[in-house]
Structure formats: structure tokens, C-alpha cells
Design an enzyme around this catalytic site. Structure first.
Site, PDB file in Angstrom:
ATOM      1  N   GLU A  19       0.844  -1.208   0.000  1.00 24.81           N
ATOM      2  CA  GLU A  19       0.000   0.000   0.000  1.00 24.81           C
ATOM      3  C   GLU A  19       0.874   1.250   0.000  1.00 24.81           C
ATOM      4  OE1 GLU A  19      -3.203  -0.347  -1.116  1.00 24.81           O
ATOM      5  OE2 GLU A  19      -3.509  -1.725   0.559  1.00 24.81           O
ATOM      6  N   ASP A  22       2.944   2.235  -4.975  1.00 21.67           N
ATOM      7  CA  ASP A  22       2.914   2.394  -6.446  1.00 21.67           C
ATOM      8  C   ASP A  22       3.513   3.728  -6.894  1.00 21.67           C
ATOM      9  OD1 ASP A  22       0.641   3.796  -5.540  1.00 21.67           O
ATOM     10  OD2 ASP A  22      -0.654   3.102  -7.175  1.00 21.67           O
ATOM     11  N   GLY A 111     -16.378   4.099  -2.798  1.00 17.94           N
ATOM     12  CA  GLY A 111     -15.577   4.777  -1.780  1.00 17.94           C
ATOM     13  C   GLY A 111     -15.163   3.887  -0.624  1.00 17.94           C
ATOM     14  N   SER A 115     -11.791   0.119  -4.946  1.00 19.00           N
ATOM     15  CA  SER A 115     -11.551   0.615  -6.296  1.00 19.00           C
ATOM     16  C   SER A 115     -12.728   0.503  -7.257  1.00 19.00           C
ATOM     17  CB  SER A 115     -10.316  -0.066  -6.883  1.00 19.00           C
ATOM     18  OG  SER A 115      -9.742   0.809  -7.795  1.00 19.00           O
ATOM     19  N   SER A 116     -13.866   0.984  -6.791  1.00 18.94           N
ATOM     20  CA  SER A 116     -15.001   1.095  -7.713  1.00 18.94           C
ATOM     21  C   SER A 116     -14.652   2.065  -8.835  1.00 18.94           C
ATOM     22  CB  SER A 116     -16.249   1.579  -6.975  1.00 18.94           C
ATOM     23  OG  SER A 116     -16.121   2.917  -6.545  1.00 18.94           O
ATOM     24  N   SER A 117     -13.814   3.063  -8.537  1.00 21.31           N
ATOM     25  CA  SER A 117     -13.510   4.071  -9.559  1.00 21.31           C
ATOM     26  C   SER A 117     -12.733   3.462 -10.726  1.00 21.31           C
ATOM     27  CB  SER A 117     -12.741   5.242  -8.947  1.00 21.31           C
ATOM     28  OG  SER A 117     -11.523   4.820  -8.380  1.00 21.31           O
ATOM     29  N   ASP A 161      -4.546   0.601  -9.146  1.00 16.11           N
ATOM     30  CA  ASP A 161      -5.945   0.196  -9.291  1.00 16.11           C
ATOM     31  C   ASP A 161      -6.289  -0.228 -10.711  1.00 16.11           C
ATOM     32  OD1 ASP A 161      -5.965   1.053  -6.709  1.00 16.11           O
ATOM     33  OD2 ASP A 161      -7.251   2.799  -7.043  1.00 16.11           O
ATOM     34  N   TYR A 213      -3.754  12.361   0.535  1.00 16.50           N
ATOM     35  CA  TYR A 213      -3.015  11.521  -0.407  1.00 16.50           C
ATOM     36  C   TYR A 213      -1.902  12.332  -1.072  1.00 16.50           C
ATOM     37  CZ  TYR A 213      -2.487   8.076  -4.203  1.00 16.50           C
ATOM     38  OH  TYR A 213      -2.006   7.146  -5.099  1.00 16.50           O
TER      39      TYR A 213
HETATM   40  P1  ADP Z   1     -13.123   3.655  -4.524  1.00 13.95           P
HETATM   41  O1  ADP Z   1     -12.433   3.624  -5.842  1.00 13.95           O
HETATM   42  O2  ADP Z   1     -12.278   3.141  -3.422  1.00 13.95           O
HETATM   43  O3  ADP Z   1     -14.456   2.982  -4.532  1.00 13.95           O
HETATM   44  P2  ADP Z   1     -13.167   6.470  -5.122  1.00 13.95           P
HETATM   45  O4  ADP Z   1     -13.471   7.669  -4.302  1.00 13.95           O
HETATM   46  O5  ADP Z   1     -11.856   6.399  -5.806  1.00 13.95           O
HETATM   47  O6  ADP Z   1     -13.396   5.185  -4.183  1.00 13.95           O
HETATM   48  O7  ADP Z   1     -14.271   6.297  -6.238  1.00 13.95           O
HETATM   49  C1  ADP Z   1     -15.625   6.305  -5.897  1.00 13.95           C
HETATM   50  C2  ADP Z   1     -16.373   7.147  -6.918  1.00 13.95           C
HETATM   51  O8  ADP Z   1     -16.384   6.485  -8.197  1.00 13.95           O
HETATM   52  C3  ADP Z   1     -17.840   7.317  -6.577  1.00 13.95           C
HETATM   53  O9  ADP Z   1     -18.038   8.386  -5.682  1.00 13.95           O
HETATM   54  C4  ADP Z   1     -18.432   7.612  -7.954  1.00 13.95           C
HETATM   55  O10 ADP Z   1     -18.206   8.950  -8.340  1.00 13.95           O
HETATM   56  C5  ADP Z   1     -17.594   6.736  -8.855  1.00 13.95           C
HETATM   57  N1  ADP Z   1     -18.234   5.430  -9.135  1.00 13.95           N
HETATM   58  C6  ADP Z   1     -17.726   4.203  -8.925  1.00 13.95           C
HETATM   59  N2  ADP Z   1     -18.575   3.231  -9.334  1.00 13.95           N
HETATM   60  C7  ADP Z   1     -19.651   3.870  -9.838  1.00 13.95           C
HETATM   61  C8  ADP Z   1     -20.893   3.421 -10.424  1.00 13.95           C
HETATM   62  N3  ADP Z   1     -21.192   2.122 -10.569  1.00 13.95           N
HETATM   63  N4  ADP Z   1     -21.765   4.375 -10.839  1.00 13.95           N
HETATM   64  C9  ADP Z   1     -21.478   5.681 -10.698  1.00 13.95           C
HETATM   65  N5  ADP Z   1     -20.361   6.147 -10.155  1.00 13.95           N
HETATM   66  C10 ADP Z   1     -19.442   5.277  -9.715  1.00 13.95           C
HETATM   67 MG    MG Z   2     -10.729   4.762  -6.393  1.00 17.04          MG
END
Ligand code: ADP
Ligand code: MG
Length: 370
Positions: A19, A22, A111, A115-117, A161, A213
Site C-alpha cells: 500500500e 505504487d 468509496g 476501487s469502484s472508480s 488500481d 493523499y
Molecule cells: P473507490 O475507488 O475506493 O471505490 P473512489 O473515491 O476512488 O473510491 O471512487 C468512488 C467514486 O467512483 C464514486 O463516488 C463515484 O463517483 C464513482 N463510481 C464508482 N462506481 C460507480 C458506479 N457504478 N456508478 C457511478 N459512479 C461510480
Molecule cells: Mg478509487
């Protein structure tokens, strides 16, 4: 939806160890999660761009390719900056997009440090590649997705990520040397050893966008400069770190240098087929380092780690950038319920909302579904 021509899936990730290494040109060891973002995409030829997400139901965006190139992004909902950033980045690199229609739907908690982003931006990037620019390499897809996040959203993330989402394979950890780009797929078959990897989403949102960060990145750059090396990756002897005059920079550098060492150690043990129980103490050492030297933990994360360890986990640590997010715990398969209950009880005692828990297995990287 007669525009639909396909569906693509990109996963979220957890980093087993490595962690904040990178952006110091070091080593990481992530795996893809069985959670991801699905991008249903279609070709348009009328210059229009439409993006929607089930997770942002009131925030559908309709614009045009020319509109995207002429500013006004501050009017757009933040979530849409990820897919639109990917679209813009394809254009900026000379790949022509005559219009596009994207409908997104995800299972990665937003969030939560999973890594949803990157799942979002990578799902869009591989869809656009298949539809419009088949010659684009994986390395460029990773760069496009990362640029979308860095430039169009404004989060200065490293390359972990997006690399994990694109390059991970089922049943494996991805050992990645960020400097050289060299990768190795390391088998990670927990089932064979009667083990499970638990993820606790603590529900305390990480707050990376708010500057910590960037502060850590600047501190690492300052520590590297004081040590006379290009990046902390280049520190050969950990004793050098202890000679740093500034105690804050010393702690930051100590985390990064020792964390690179932990990645190499875990990769070596698993590569040689060791029982993964043996890596438990190294995972926990990673948490202590993030908590005390890098100072990116949070009370919820420490509570989950302490409760998991007390209930018999072999190792446990926070994952992701920190200040909230998720925790992993390596446990015997038949201890999953015990450890989960222990973490839930500790959260209740501390007055925290109940965490969400998942048992995860190393899953496939980004790919086309149909
Ligand atoms: P993480 O990557 O750890 O989940 P981040 O803050 O980097 O957290 O990213 C989260 C953001 O990515 C959300 O607030 C949103 O803006 C966007 N996001 C991720 N997945 C989706 C989704 N399925 N639909 C819409 N926005 C999304
Ligand atoms: Mg992210």
C-alpha cells in the site's frame, strides 16, 4: 435499447500487500474481486454522448463529442467525469469516436477502498477499445483509465488500481513492479489450504480527494530527495532511512521501504507454494506500519483489524489509500463466522455502524461479457 452492442465487466481489487508503494515506483500484489462494474455500450454515429449509471439514478448525462472538448465540465455530476474522462482521453490520443452510449451498473461498494472508480473507468475503456480502437494495448488502457481519474476527476492516484482491474487473472495475485511494468501471476488458492480471505467494508468513506493523499506523495518525494535517490523504491539499505533528520519524513520513508520489502517477501513465499498462513504476520505488520508510520489508518480500520486478530485471523490489515475504507483478514474457512461476528460486535461496542463483509476469491480481470 436498440443501440446495445455489448457488455463489458471490470473488477474492483484488494491489494494483499503493497500500500502506497505504487507512486514510489515500487511493488504491489493485488487481486481482482468478484465485484465489478458492468458497462453496456453501444455505437453512435451522430456525435452524441449519453452516460448513465444505476448507482447515480438522477445523474444521467447527455452531451456531444464536441461539447466534451469545449469545457463546462464543472456543470457535470462528479461520477460522470470518470466515463467522460475516458472518452475524452481516447479522442485526445487520436482515436476517433463518432459518439457513444454507455449504461453502467456496479457491485463494488463506492468509496470503500475496493476501487469502484478503476472498475468504472476500466469497464468504459475496454468497451471503447473493442468498439472503436482495437489496436490499443492493455498498457495504454491502464494509462487512459488512470488519466481519466488523475486529470478529469482530479485524484492523483498511482497505477495500482487500473493495473489490477485490467491485468489480474482468476486464481492469482498480480505481482507488479511499477517501475518496469513487469508482471507475474502468482497462484493464490486459499481453498486448497482451508483458508478464506474476508473483506470488511467499514463504511467509513475514505477521504483521499481531500488532500492527505497528495500530502503523502509530497512527503515521499521529499524523503527520496533527502536520501539522494529518484524514488523511495531505490533505497537499498533500510538503515539509510533511520539516518533521515526529519522524523516525519523518516516515518513515511520507513513505511514505504518496509512495505516494498513485505511485498517481495509475500510474493516469494507464495511463489514457492508456502501455506498462506505463513504470510499472516507480514500482512499485520503492513497494517501497523500504515497506522503508525504512514498515519493513514482510522479508528474503524484499527477496530476491525484488532477484532479479527483477537478472533483468530492469521493476519489482517487495512487496504486502499486509507482514512477509512476496508480491511482484509486471512482466516480458516471454518472461522469465517466467528471472525465476522467478532468484528461486528467490536463495531457495535464502539458505536460504529455495522460493517459489510465479503468472502473474496481472486477473480478475472476486465473482459467482455457478451
Ligand atoms: P473507490 O475507488 O475506493 O471505490 P473512489 O473515491 O476512488 O473510491 O471512487 C468512488 C467514486 O467512483 C464514486 O463516488 C463515484 O463517483 C464513482 N463510481 C464508482 N462506481 C460507480 C458506479 N457504478 N456508478 C457511478 N459512479 C461510480
Ligand atoms: Mg478509487
Amino acid at each position: 435499447m436498440d443501440w446495445t452492442v455489448g457488455r463489458w465487466l471490470a473488477p474492483g481489487r484488494v491489494n494483499l500487500i503493497g500500500e502506497h508503494t505504487d507512486y514510489n515506483d515500487g511493488f504491489v500484489l493485488p487481486m481482482a474481486l468478484p465485484l465489478g462494474v458492468t458497462c453496456t455500450a453501444g455505437i453512435r454515429t451522430d456525435g452524441a454522448v449519453r452516460v448513465s449509471s444505476v448507482q447515480a439514478p438522477c445523474d444521467e448525462v447527455e452531451t456531444t463529442m464536441t461539447g466534451l472538448g469545449s469545457g463546462g465540465w464543472s456543470e457535470l455530476p462528479t461520477w460522470a467525469h470518470y466515463p467522460l474522462g475516458v472518452i475524452r482521453e481516447f479522442e485526445r490520443r487520436g482515436y476517433e469516436l463518432p459518439g457513444v452510449e454507455l449504461a453502467l451498473d456496479g457491485t463494488v461498494p463506492l468509496g470503500a477502498g475496493l476501487s469502484s472508480s478503476a472498475a468504472l473507468s476500466c469497464s468504459v475503456a475496454i468497451a471503447l477499445r473493442d468498439l472503436y480502437a482495437p489496436s490499443v494495448s492493455d498498457a495504454e488502457i491502464i494509462d487512459i483509465a488512470r488519466t481519466a481519474e488523475n486529470v478529469y476527476v482530479g485524484v492523483p492516484t498511482g497505477v495500482l488500481d487500473q493495473s489490477a482491474s485490467i491485468l489480474c487473472t482468476e486464481g492469482h495475485l498480480l505481482f507488479l513492479d511499477v517501475r518496469t511494468g513487469a508482471t507475474e501471476q502468482i497462484p493464490f488458492d486459499l481453498n486448497r489450504f482451508g483458508l478464506a480471505l474476508l473483506v470488511f467494508d467499514t463504511g467509513s468513506p475514505h477521504r483521499l480527494v481531500e488532500g492527505e493523499y497528495s500530502t503523502r506523495r509530497a512527503e515521499c518525494a521529499a524523503a527520496a530527495e533527502a536520501l539522494g535517490v529518484p524514488f523511495l523504491r531505490d533505497v537499498r539499505d533500510s538503515a539509510d532511512v533511520e539516518r533521515l533528520g526529519d522524523p516525519l519524513l523518516r516515518r513515511r520513508a520507513r513505511h514505504v521501504v518496509s512495505e516494498d520489502f513485505r511485498v517481495l517477501l509475500v510474493a516469494e513465499e507464495l511463489r514457492e507454494g508456502a501455506d498462506p498462513r505463513s504470510i499472516g504476520p507480514t500482512l499485520t505488520a503492513g497494517h501497523i506500519s500504515l497506522r503508525d508510520d504512514y498515519e493513514v489508518s482510522a479508528p474503524e480500520l484499527d477496530t476491525a483489524v484488532d477484532a479479527a486478530l483477537a478472533a483468530g485471523a492469521y493476519g489482517s490489515r487495512m487496504v486502499g489509500g486509507g482514512f477509512g475504507g476496508s480491511v482484509i483478514a486471512l482466516v480458516d474457512v471454518d472461522q469465517v463466522a466467528t471472525v465476522t461476528d467478532a468484528v461486528r460486535e467490536a463495531f457495535a461496542r464502539s458505536g460504529f455502524d455495522a460493517p459489510r463483509d465479503f468472502v473474496v476469491t481472486p477473480s478475472a480481470g476486465a473482459h467482455r461479457l457478451d
